[in-house]
Design a protein around this motif. Structure first.
Motif, PDB file in Angstrom:
ATOM      1  N   GLU A  42      -5.278 -11.110  -0.660  1.00  0.00           N
ATOM      2  CA  GLU A  42      -6.052  -9.927  -1.135  1.00  0.00           C
ATOM      3  C   GLU A  42      -6.835  -9.318   0.031  1.00  0.00           C
ATOM      4  N   THR A  45      -4.315  -7.109   1.723  1.00  0.00           N
ATOM      5  CA  THR A  45      -3.834  -5.900   1.037  1.00  0.00           C
ATOM      6  C   THR A  45      -4.990  -4.969   0.661  1.00  0.00           C
ATOM      7  N   ASN A  51      -5.175  -1.469   3.288  1.00  0.00           N
ATOM      8  CA  ASN A  51      -4.058  -2.392   3.054  1.00  0.00           C
ATOM      9  C   ASN A  51      -3.435  -2.726   4.414  1.00  0.00           C
ATOM     10  N   ILE A 151      12.401 -12.938  -1.888  1.00  0.00           N
ATOM     11  CA  ILE A 151      11.508 -11.800  -1.594  1.00  0.00           C
ATOM     12  C   ILE A 151      11.981 -10.561  -2.355  1.00  0.00           C
ATOM     13  N   ARG A 154      11.011 -10.922  -6.074  1.00  0.00           N
ATOM     14  CA  ARG A 154       9.596 -10.741  -6.449  1.00  0.00           C
ATOM     15  C   ARG A 154       9.127  -9.306  -6.174  1.00  0.00           C
ATOM     16  N   ASN A 155       9.783  -8.650  -5.184  1.00  0.00           N
ATOM     17  CA  ASN A 155       9.615  -7.207  -5.018  1.00  0.00           C
ATOM     18  C   ASN A 155       8.179  -6.750  -4.763  1.00  0.00           C
ATOM     19  N   ARG A 156       7.486  -7.392  -3.794  1.00  0.00           N
ATOM     20  CA  ARG A 156       6.141  -6.902  -3.411  1.00  0.00           C
ATOM     21  C   ARG A 156       6.282  -5.569  -2.689  1.00  0.00           C
ATOM     22  N   GLU A 158       4.699  -4.055  -0.365  1.00  0.00           N
ATOM     23  CA  GLU A 158       4.525  -4.058   1.105  1.00  0.00           C
ATOM     24  C   GLU A 158       5.748  -4.618   1.832  1.00  0.00           C
ATOM     25  N   GLU A 159       6.586  -5.408   1.116  1.00  0.00           N
ATOM     26  CA  GLU A 159       7.608  -6.206   1.807  1.00  0.00           C
ATOM     27  C   GLU A 159       9.015  -5.611   1.750  1.00  0.00           C
ATOM     28  N   THR A 160       9.117  -4.320   1.399  1.00  0.00           N
ATOM     29  CA  THR A 160      10.464  -3.759   1.257  1.00  0.00           C
ATOM     30  C   THR A 160      11.187  -3.652   2.608  1.00  0.00           C
TER      31      THR A 160
END
Ligand code: DGT
Length: 217
Positions: A42, A45, A51, A151, A154-156, A158-160
């Motif tokens: 946290e 981000t 972020n 990854i 879970r599809n965060r 920021e992580e694309t």
């Protein structure tokens, strides 16, 4: 380990992005023997409205130094955090920030030499303190391909941008750090390797058995 005054046994759960650290931690949290210290995501981000994690992935050359400085600081706070249970279990540590991420960013020419040297000095200063010492590392060892699949699932947001190449280089850094103890100048704690390609339940059972064995010794 029954005395309240005795130094806590500190474990860090390490492994590539997506290797399953959070799942293992959430299971260990059910044990009264363990106090869990989750990763300070946290504060990455939403650091006073910024972020920093998204900024890093959007423009690593611009933001890597800022991100790593903040990562070392926020992880040090977790090393300093007290635990009530006999075993303190951390998700990652300043050691993985230094030996996996910072090393990787330098070797990929993202961090400049001066930035790398400053972060190295900062790390050396922090690790001169007993507070940042670990008694055991649990290495969740998964293939980069498995990590990428998790990854993606879970599809965060920021992580694309994370791709197989990034995970493969980070995997190498984990291996160099945790398998042959490449950084011989700092005495490494013992490393316990868990096959993290298995399903989550088996990864947890393996890890939990190791932790129980260790506590009962
Ligand atoms: P898990 O439960 O094994 O799937 O673990 P994750 O992916 O939730 O946690 P982690 O620490 O592997 O990564 C969380 C995010 O933060 C991920 O996008 C990678 C990034 N990250 C973590 N530590 C560092 C660091 O020291 N430097 C950089 N640049 N990124 C980091």
């Amino acid at each position: 380990m029954s005395s309240a005054n005795k130094k806590k046994f500190t474990i860090s759960v390490e492994g590539n992005i997506g290797s399953g650290k959070s799942t293992v931690l959430s299971h260990l949290a059910k044990s009264s023997l363990c106090d869990i210290i989750p990763e300070p995501i946290e504060s990455w981000t939403n650091h006073k409205g910024h972020n920093v994690l998204a900024m890093f992935y959007d423009d690593p050359h611009r933001w890597a130094f800022v991100f790593e400085t903040n990562a070392l600081m926020s992880l040090t706070k977790l090393h300093m955090q007290d635990a009530k249970a006999p075993v303190k279990v951390m998700e990652r540590s300043i050691h993985s920030a230094r030996y996996c991420f910072i090393e990787n960013l330098y070797q990929s020419n993202v961090l400049k030499d001066v930035e790398y040297q400053i972060l190295g000095d900062y790390f050396d200063m922090l690790t001169a303190n007993e507070t940042c010492k670990l008694d055991l590392i649990i290495y969740l060892r998964a293939t980069p391909k498995t990590c990428l699949e998790r990854i993606r699932a879970r599809n965060r947001p920021e992580e694309t941008n994370i791709d197989l190449n990034y995970l493969t280089t980070l995997h190498r850094r984990h291996e160099e750090w945790l398998i042959p103890h490449a950084y011989g100048d700092t005495p490494s704690p013992p490393v316990l390797i868990v096959d993290a390609n298995q399903n989550k339940e088996s990864v947890y059972t393996d890890t939990n058995n190791h932790v129980i064995n260790l506590i009962s010794c």
